[in-house]
Design a protein around this motif. Structure first.
Motif, PDB file in Angstrom:
ATOM      1  N   SER A 187      -3.429   8.620  -0.241  1.00 35.01           N
ATOM      2  CA  SER A 187      -3.362   7.794  -1.121  1.00 35.01           C
ATOM      3  C   SER A 187      -5.268   7.481  -1.553  1.00 35.01           C
ATOM      4  O   SER A 187      -5.159   7.029  -3.086  1.00 35.01           O
ATOM      5  CB  SER A 187      -3.398   5.719  -0.073  1.00 35.01           C
ATOM      6  OG  SER A 187      -2.289   7.103   0.287  1.00 35.01           O
ATOM      7  N   GLN A 229       3.607   5.502  -2.068  1.00 33.68           N
ATOM      8  CA  GLN A 229       2.339   5.195  -2.641  1.00 33.68           C
ATOM      9  C   GLN A 229       2.664   3.777  -3.970  1.00 33.68           C
ATOM     10  O   GLN A 229       3.688   4.469  -5.171  1.00 33.68           O
ATOM     11  CB  GLN A 229       1.351   6.131  -3.114  1.00 33.68           C
ATOM     12  CG  GLN A 229       0.722   6.527  -1.326  1.00 33.68           C
ATOM     13  CD  GLN A 229       0.455   7.884  -1.917  1.00 33.68           C
ATOM     14  OE1 GLN A 229      -0.151   7.768  -3.086  1.00 33.68           O
ATOM     15  NE2 GLN A 229      -0.470   8.156  -0.135  1.00 33.68           N
ATOM     16  N   THR A 232      -3.596  -0.036  -3.218  1.00 31.76           N
ATOM     17  CA  THR A 232      -3.170   1.038  -3.405  1.00 31.76           C
ATOM     18  C   THR A 232      -1.874   0.667  -1.302  1.00 31.76           C
ATOM     19  O   THR A 232      -2.732   0.277  -0.627  1.00 31.76           O
ATOM     20  CB  THR A 232      -2.887   1.996  -3.227  1.00 31.76           C
ATOM     21  OG1 THR A 232      -4.279   2.360  -3.920  1.00 31.76           O
ATOM     22  CG2 THR A 232      -2.258   3.264  -2.669  1.00 31.76           C
ATOM     23  N   THR A 253       1.037   2.015   0.747  1.00 29.64           N
ATOM     24  CA  THR A 253       1.617   2.889   1.011  1.00 29.64           C
ATOM     25  C   THR A 253       2.704   2.742   2.268  1.00 29.64           C
ATOM     26  O   THR A 253       2.602   2.120   3.152  1.00 29.64           O
ATOM     27  CB  THR A 253       0.400   4.643   2.058  1.00 29.64           C
ATOM     28  OG1 THR A 253      -0.895   4.655   1.624  1.00 29.64           O
ATOM     29  CG2 THR A 253       1.559   4.942   2.817  1.00 29.64           C
TER      30      THR A 253
END
Length: 393
Positions: A144, A232, A260, A262
């Motif tokens: 990520s 992601q 972000t 995940t």
């Protein structure tokens, strides 16, 4: 006039091809069960949940191996079936040695499943998986953090270069929609994987000369590592402010922020990552040639979802040299160095060498193809296909 660009294109195409043709090591099983009698069963491609479902129907003594990490299971009696009254779970690397007792198998397995859902266990489990093959957050070009850093480099350090046609017509965008897509192959310690994703976005151009940019992108990707899938999704914002020293020398400063998420049901993982970064680049432009020198710093911290406690400081630098072929072709070689410091993990330093080609359709649409090779991380191959700075309205 025509043969020279073609010759140059052929040379660069050879560089591009040599970067992409790197062998990937033979794949290993990401999840493997070793029975008490030594028999092995692969659960790669099915994930931890499939293993848990299997174990509920047949509790027994076994060793579960996930990306080289061993987890030990034992019940109070061989073949106790539905009448098991204790279950011991051990993970030496995580410091776990826990025994669950109850009236029957259903009781002890219910206690065990509740234990696996606790934030304390998930935090330690995700950090353990992130120390080697199977990293989802940091440590490889598919993590990520690295995804955000690559996007930042592309926006600020290696922005799309104008073709000769665009330079002569002084074309500038207003609200440029963008789209990029990518595919990658890689391996680590004989575990093979691949990823693909796309990133729609747009830019707002303003200022007296329309040379200041506020860019938004929304990256989405799926990583398949030895059959285990991770997803992601994020948003990246970046402000690019140019300082012109003369007509051909420009310093661009680019502060930015990102978030972000995940997600993975196979391992499992669901965590957020908040990042702040600052990049700067110095670009010198000639008639046919251009060159860029850039630098980057980013700070990333866990935010939302499972509290992994992961924080990282990323330092990077980049070099780019490019050439304009004819009126609509642009090619560039790029070299990026990355120094990653994640709290509690080994320090990583690696480099990426890339070759990019861009063609402008009717002075409107950019089609970019690039190949990148990673050095410094074991058995890595990375291939990107992209389109950017789409239609100029």
């Amino acid at each position: 006039m025509y043969n020279q660009p073609m010759k140059t294109r052929n040379i660069a195409a050879g560089v591009l091809l040599s970067l992409s043709l790197t062998s990937v090591a033979a794949a290993r099983d990401a999840i493997e069960i070793t029975e008490a009698n030594g028999a092995k069963t692969s659960f790669s491609g099915q994930g931890i949940i499939s293993f848990a479902d299997d174990y509920v129907t047949n509790p027994r003594k076994l060793t579960l191996t996930v990306f080289t990490h061993d987890f030990f299971f034992n019940v109070n009696a061989v073949g106790c079936g539905a009448a098991c009254t204790s279950l011991t779970f051990r993970s030496p690397e995580m410091g776990d040695n826990v025994t669950f007792t109850g009236a029957n198998t259903a009781d002890i397995l219910n206690q065990f499943k509740n234990y696996l859902k606790t934030s304390d266990f998930l935090k330690r489990f995700i950090r353990l998986i992130n120390t080697g093959p199977g990293q989802q957050i940091s440590g490889t070009p598919s993590g990520s953090i690295e995804g955000v850093v690559r996007a930042t480099f592309q926006n600020a350090v290696f922005p799309a270069a104008a073709t000769s046609e665009q330079r002569s017509s002084k074309t500038s965008g207003k609200n440029d929609p963008q789209f990029s897509g990518g595919f990658a192959e890689f391996s680590s310690e004989s575990f093979g994987g691949h990823s693909f994703g796309f990133s729609p976005g747009f830019g707002l151009d303003f200022g007296e000369n329309k040379d200041q940019h506020l860019k938004f992108s929304f990256p989405l990707s799926q990583i398949d590592f030895a059959g285990l899938k991770t997803y992601q999704i994020g948003i990246i914002t970046q402000y690019l402010y140019p300082v012109k020293f003369d007509d051909d020398l420009v310093l661009t400063v680019g502060p930015g922020m990102s978030f972000t998420g995940t997600f993975s049901l196979d391992l499992p993982n669901y965590s957020g990552l908040l990042g702040e970064g600052l990049s700067g680049s110095l670009n010198k432009d000639w008639d046919k040639l251009f060159a860029t020198l850039g630098t980057y710093y980013g700070r990333f911290d866990n935010k939302g979802g499972v509290d992994t406690g992961i924080s990282a400081n990323i330092y990077g630098w980049g070099l780019q040299g490019g050439y304009r072929l004819g009126s609509r072709w642009v090619t560039a070689l790029q070299l990026v160095g990355m120094h990653e410091r994640v709290a509690g993990f080994p320090i990583n330093t690696y480099h990426t060498l890339g070759n990019a080609w861009t063609y402008k359709f009717r002075n409107k649409f950019d089609l970019t193809f690039s190949v990148n090779k990673v050095f410094g991380l074991v058995h890595q191959r990375y291939i990107n296909f992209g389109m950017g700075s789409a239609w100029f309205f």
